[in-house]
Scaffold this active site. Structure first.
Site, mmCIF file in Angstrom:
data_model
loop_
_atom_site.group_PDB
_atom_site.id
_atom_site.type_symbol
_atom_site.label_atom_id
_atom_site.label_comp_id
_atom_site.label_asym_id
_atom_site.label_seq_id
_atom_site.Cartn_x
_atom_site.Cartn_y
_atom_site.Cartn_z
ATOM 1 N N ASP A 1 -22.157 12.620 -12.575
ATOM 2 C CA ASP A 1 -23.448 12.149 -12.001
ATOM 3 C C ASP A 1 -23.535 11.391 -10.805
ATOM 4 O OD1 ASP A 1 -22.595 9.559 -12.861
ATOM 5 O OD2 ASP A 1 -24.274 9.267 -14.619
ATOM 6 N N CYS B 1 0.906 -1.176 -0.099
ATOM 7 C CA CYS B 1 0.005 0.212 0.001
ATOM 8 C C CYS B 1 0.966 1.291 0.132
ATOM 9 C CB CYS B 1 -1.173 -0.182 1.194
ATOM 10 S SG CYS B 1 -2.052 -1.303 1.159
#
Length: 209
Positions: free
Chosen positions: A130, A36
């Protein structure tokens, strides 16, 4: 889904934070873990590429914001890049559950959870203006994510949101695209000035600008 959460840049309401553009929400199982660390540095190095595409970047894990702040220095040390985008702290597991990264019965606190416990919380979400999810990717803990591929995916999604085309295998920005089946040959001729059709249902045209 919309949510409110604390981040390394203060408290946000997610949809409001996105605004009128695109967003990349990506999760990691735990701070201070090796793969990570490389990933967040890689994303930091590509911030200008995402900004050029009007796409904001935001990370999330079930660690607290204070842990994120401490970890950011390690990311700079390891990769040379500052993760200056916001990182969401989700120690109560609320957001990761909303996005189905952890099951509903996972509990309500991150304390005591290992990276392996959070293995499924290692996903990427591309979210459109959206506020709908356009693509999701989930990776195993042992495989670092290819953010060049995620950028390529974003290019395809943004292009095909406005043009009646699809992108073929291994496509990269600027290469030929495919006219979708719903467009007739006549309409394709008129719109794109012709096409190359190795098969009746496979019609290539130059990428629209």
């Amino acid at each position: 889904p919309d949510f409110e959460a604390d981040t390394t840049e203060g408290r946000i309401r997610f949809h409001e934070w996105i605004g009128d553009g695109w967003a990349l929400l990506f999760s990691h199982p735990k701070d201070f873990t090796p793969v990570c660390t490389t990933e967040l540095g890689a994303v930091a190095s590509m911030q200008p590429d995402f900004a050029q595409r009007n796409c904001k970047i935001i990370g999330i894990s079930v660690d607290g914001v204070s842990d994120h702040e401490k970890w950011k220095q390690d990311i700079v040390t390891a990769t040379g890049h500052d993760a200056s985008y916001p990182l969401i702290g989700d120690p109560n597991l609320e957001v990761v559950k909303q996005y189905d990264m952890l099951p509903a019965d996972a509990g309500d606190q991150a304390e005591g959870r290992t990276a392996a416990d959070n293995a499924t919380a290692r996903s990427v979400f591309i979210i459109g203006p959206d506020k709908k999810i356009k693509a999701t990717l989930t990776y195993p803990m042992t495989t670092g994510r290819n953010f060049d591929e995620i950028l390529r995916l974003l290019d395809s999604i943004q292009l095909t949101a406005h043009e009646q085309v699809a992108t073929p295998a291994n496509w990269n920005h600027g290469e030929d695209v495919i006219v979708v089946p719903s467009v007739s040959n006549e309409a394709a001729e008129e719109k794109y000035g012709g096409f190359d059709a190795p098969l009746p249902y496979l019609r290539y045209v130059k990428q629209p600008s």
